[in-house]
Motif scaffolding. Structure first.
Motif, PDB file in Angstrom:
ATOM      1  N   LEU A   7      -2.961 -16.682  -0.255  1.00  0.00           N
ATOM      2  CA  LEU A   7      -3.617 -16.200   0.966  1.00  0.00           C
ATOM      3  C   LEU A   7      -4.761 -15.274   0.590  1.00  0.00           C
ATOM      4  O   LEU A   7      -4.652 -14.492  -0.355  1.00  0.00           O
ATOM      5  N   ASP A   8      -5.857 -15.396   1.328  1.00  0.00           N
ATOM      6  CA  ASP A   8      -6.992 -14.509   1.105  1.00  0.00           C
ATOM      7  C   ASP A   8      -6.942 -13.374   2.108  1.00  0.00           C
ATOM      8  O   ASP A   8      -6.617 -13.571   3.279  1.00  0.00           O
ATOM      9  N   GLY A   9      -7.265 -12.195   1.643  1.00  0.00           N
ATOM     10  CA  GLY A   9      -7.309 -11.036   2.524  1.00  0.00           C
ATOM     11  C   GLY A   9      -7.685  -9.810   1.733  1.00  0.00           C
ATOM     12  O   GLY A   9      -7.617  -9.791   0.500  1.00  0.00           O
ATOM     13  N   ASP A  10      -8.114  -8.797   2.447  1.00  0.00           N
ATOM     14  CA  ASP A  10      -8.453  -7.519   1.829  1.00  0.00           C
ATOM     15  C   ASP A  10      -7.395  -6.508   2.220  1.00  0.00           C
ATOM     16  O   ASP A  10      -6.749  -6.627   3.269  1.00  0.00           O
ATOM     17  N   ILE A  11      -7.253  -5.483   1.410  1.00  0.00           N
ATOM     18  CA  ILE A  11      -6.281  -4.431   1.663  1.00  0.00           C
ATOM     19  C   ILE A  11      -7.044  -3.155   2.008  1.00  0.00           C
ATOM     20  O   ILE A  11      -7.883  -2.700   1.221  1.00  0.00           O
ATOM     21  N   ASP A  12      -6.774  -2.603   3.177  1.00  0.00           N
ATOM     22  CA  ASP A  12      -7.346  -1.322   3.589  1.00  0.00           C
ATOM     23  C   ASP A  12      -6.276  -0.254   3.472  1.00  0.00           C
ATOM     24  O   ASP A  12      -5.133  -0.465   3.921  1.00  0.00           O
ATOM     25  N   LEU A  13      -6.640   0.886   2.883  1.00  0.00           N
ATOM     26  CA  LEU A  13      -5.706   1.994   2.707  1.00  0.00           C
ATOM     27  C   LEU A  13      -6.187   3.203   3.493  1.00  0.00           C
ATOM     28  O   LEU A  13      -7.386   3.485   3.548  1.00  0.00           O
ATOM     29  N   ASP A  14      -5.224   3.921   4.071  1.00  0.00           N
ATOM     30  CA  ASP A  14      -5.547   5.131   4.810  1.00  0.00           C
ATOM     31  C   ASP A  14      -4.289   5.995   4.862  1.00  0.00           C
ATOM     32  O   ASP A  14      -3.224   5.594   4.370  1.00  0.00           O
ATOM     33  N   ILE A  15      -4.402   7.153   5.466  1.00  0.00           N
ATOM     34  CA  ILE A  15      -3.245   8.010   5.713  1.00  0.00           C
ATOM     35  C   ILE A  15      -3.253   8.357   7.194  1.00  0.00           C
ATOM     36  O   ILE A  15      -4.268   8.826   7.722  1.00  0.00           O
ATOM     37  N   HIS A  16      -2.139   8.061   7.887  1.00  0.00           N
ATOM     38  CA  HIS A  16      -1.993   8.369   9.313  1.00  0.00           C
ATOM     39  C   HIS A  16      -0.670   9.083   9.528  1.00  0.00           C
ATOM     40  O   HIS A  16       0.370   8.598   9.072  1.00  0.00           O
ATOM     41  N   HIS A  17      -0.712  10.180  10.231  1.00  0.00           N
ATOM     42  CA  HIS A  17       0.516  10.905  10.598  1.00  0.00           C
ATOM     43  C   HIS A  17       1.424  11.138   9.389  1.00  0.00           C
ATOM     44  O   HIS A  17       2.620  10.870   9.428  1.00  0.00           O
ATOM     45  N   ASP A  18       0.834  11.634   8.315  1.00  0.00           N
ATOM     46  CA  ASP A  18       1.585  11.943   7.088  1.00  0.00           C
ATOM     47  C   ASP A  18       2.316  10.736   6.506  1.00  0.00           C
ATOM     48  O   ASP A  18       3.413  10.858   5.964  1.00  0.00           O
ATOM     49  N   ARG A  19       1.714   9.568   6.649  1.00  0.00           N
ATOM     50  CA  ARG A  19       2.248   8.337   6.056  1.00  0.00           C
ATOM     51  C   ARG A  19       1.103   7.561   5.438  1.00  0.00           C
ATOM     52  O   ARG A  19      -0.011   7.565   5.958  1.00  0.00           O
ATOM     53  N   VAL A  44      -1.237   0.985   5.246  1.00  0.00           N
ATOM     54  CA  VAL A  44      -1.794  -0.141   4.503  1.00  0.00           C
ATOM     55  C   VAL A  44      -1.970  -1.295   5.481  1.00  0.00           C
ATOM     56  O   VAL A  44      -1.055  -1.617   6.236  1.00  0.00           O
ATOM     57  N   GLU A  45      -3.155  -1.909   5.456  1.00  0.00           N
ATOM     58  CA  GLU A  45      -3.385  -3.052   6.337  1.00  0.00           C
ATOM     59  C   GLU A  45      -3.998  -4.196   5.539  1.00  0.00           C
ATOM     60  O   GLU A  45      -4.909  -3.989   4.738  1.00  0.00           O
ATOM     61  N   ILE A  46      -3.466  -5.377   5.782  1.00  0.00           N
ATOM     62  CA  ILE A  46      -4.036  -6.593   5.210  1.00  0.00           C
ATOM     63  C   ILE A  46      -4.948  -7.181   6.276  1.00  0.00           C
ATOM     64  O   ILE A  46      -4.512  -7.407   7.410  1.00  0.00           O
ATOM     65  N   VAL A  47      -6.215  -7.382   5.928  1.00  0.00           N
ATOM     66  CA  VAL A  47      -7.194  -7.900   6.880  1.00  0.00           C
ATOM     67  C   VAL A  47      -7.926  -9.091   6.276  1.00  0.00           C
ATOM     68  O   VAL A  47      -8.005  -9.228   5.056  1.00  0.00           O
ATOM     69  N   SER A  48      -8.465  -9.922   7.156  1.00  0.00           N
ATOM     70  CA  SER A  48      -9.283 -11.048   6.720  1.00  0.00           C
ATOM     71  C   SER A  48     -10.386 -11.241   7.752  1.00  0.00           C
ATOM     72  O   SER A  48     -10.119 -11.666   8.878  1.00  0.00           O
ATOM     73  N   GLU A  49     -11.599 -10.895   7.366  1.00  0.00           N
ATOM     74  CA  GLU A  49     -12.727 -11.052   8.285  1.00  0.00           C
ATOM     75  C   GLU A  49     -13.115 -12.515   8.438  1.00  0.00           C
ATOM     76  O   GLU A  49     -13.579 -12.925   9.490  1.00  0.00           O
ATOM     77  N   ASP A  50     -12.913 -13.309   7.384  1.00  0.00           N
ATOM     78  CA  ASP A  50     -13.311 -14.713   7.413  1.00  0.00           C
ATOM     79  C   ASP A  50     -12.412 -15.552   8.315  1.00  0.00           C
ATOM     80  O   ASP A  50     -12.888 -16.347   9.111  1.00  0.00           O
ATOM     81  N   SER A  51     -11.102 -15.371   8.187  1.00  0.00           N
ATOM     82  CA  SER A  51     -10.176 -16.160   9.004  1.00  0.00           C
ATOM     83  C   SER A  51      -8.903 -15.353   9.274  1.00  0.00           C
ATOM     84  O   SER A  51      -7.888 -15.526   8.597  1.00  0.00           O
ATOM     85  N   ARG A  92       7.698   5.997   3.406  1.00  0.00           N
ATOM     86  CA  ARG A  92       7.648   5.760   4.854  1.00  0.00           C
ATOM     87  C   ARG A  92       6.352   5.031   5.228  1.00  0.00           C
ATOM     88  O   ARG A  92       5.917   5.082   6.367  1.00  0.00           O
ATOM     89  N   LEU A  93       5.744   4.352   4.265  1.00  0.00           N
ATOM     90  CA  LEU A  93       4.455   3.726   4.536  1.00  0.00           C
ATOM     91  C   LEU A  93       4.547   2.740   5.686  1.00  0.00           C
ATOM     92  O   LEU A  93       5.591   2.140   5.931  1.00  0.00           O
ATOM     93  N   MET A  94       3.446   2.622   6.397  1.00  0.00           N
ATOM     94  CA  MET A  94       3.344   1.664   7.497  1.00  0.00           C
ATOM     95  C   MET A  94       2.424   0.537   7.049  1.00  0.00           C
ATOM     96  O   MET A  94       1.349   0.783   6.524  1.00  0.00           O
ATOM     97  N   LEU A  95       2.879  -0.684   7.289  1.00  0.00           N
ATOM     98  CA  LEU A  95       2.101  -1.868   6.942  1.00  0.00           C
ATOM     99  C   LEU A  95       1.682  -2.568   8.221  1.00  0.00           C
ATOM    100  O   LEU A  95       2.474  -2.702   9.155  1.00  0.00           O
TER     101      LEU A  95
END
Length: 170
Positions: free
Chosen positions: A34-46, A49-56, A91-94
């Motif tokens: 599968l193709d996708g990009d991984i975006d990382l951030d910190i929200h509410h002390d967690r 991580v989000e898997i995104v795909s702009e192409d499809s 406690r990461l959120m995906l």
């Protein structure tokens, strides 16, 4: 002697969790082709991580599954991978392709409707069974509106019960 603040060490730890999760998810996505990009951030002390795909974006639907079941399992596996490397519970959120963000909006609307029903009727209302993420969203909305909620039942039938606000002592 370092002057690193506890806040900085918390942020560093969460960033490390995100990096470990990203590595794990990238390997998994390579395995399932599968193709996708991984975006990382910190929200509410967690770590967030989000898997995104702009192409499809639809190509990631298999990682969400019906009612987010695959996403929940993937989050659990990712948390285990992080724990295996750090020795600490994560406690990461995906999220995948914005599924949780969309689901949060739907749940907030559903909770608002139930809150109105409770305020008008004056009695508790039980909602349909929900997973832990969904129950947390509902509990937060109920608390913001000044009502009380709790969870009842056992998995997979665990659900939120919304109660009228407790009378105040004047």
């Amino acid at each position: 002697m370092t002057n690193a603040s506890p806040e900085k060490s918390q942020v560093t730890r969460l960033e490390e969790e995100g990096e470990i999760a990203a590595d794990y998810l990238e390997e998994l996505m390579d395995i399932v082709d599968l193709d996708g990009d991984i975006d990382l951030d910190i929200h509410h002390d967690r770590a967030a991580v989000e898997i995104v795909s702009e192409d499809s974006p639809g190509s990631l639907d298999a990682l969400v599954g019906q009612d987010g079941e695959v996403l929940e399992a993937l989050q659990d596996l990712t948390r285990l991978a992080v724990m295996a490397r750090t020795g600490e519970r994560s406690r990461l959120m995906l999220d995948v392709a914005g599924y949780r963000a969309r689901r949060r909006s739907e749940l907030e609307a559903e909770a608002t409707a139930v809150i109105s029903q409770v305020k008008e009727g004056g009695s508790a209302v039980s909602m349909r069974p929900m997973n832990a993420f969904e129950r947390k969203v509902v509990h937060d909305v109920v608390a913001e509106q000044g009502l009380v909620s709790d969870s009842a039942g056992t998995e997979p039938q665990r659900h939120v019960v919304v109660h009228p606000a407790a009378p105040t002592d004047d």
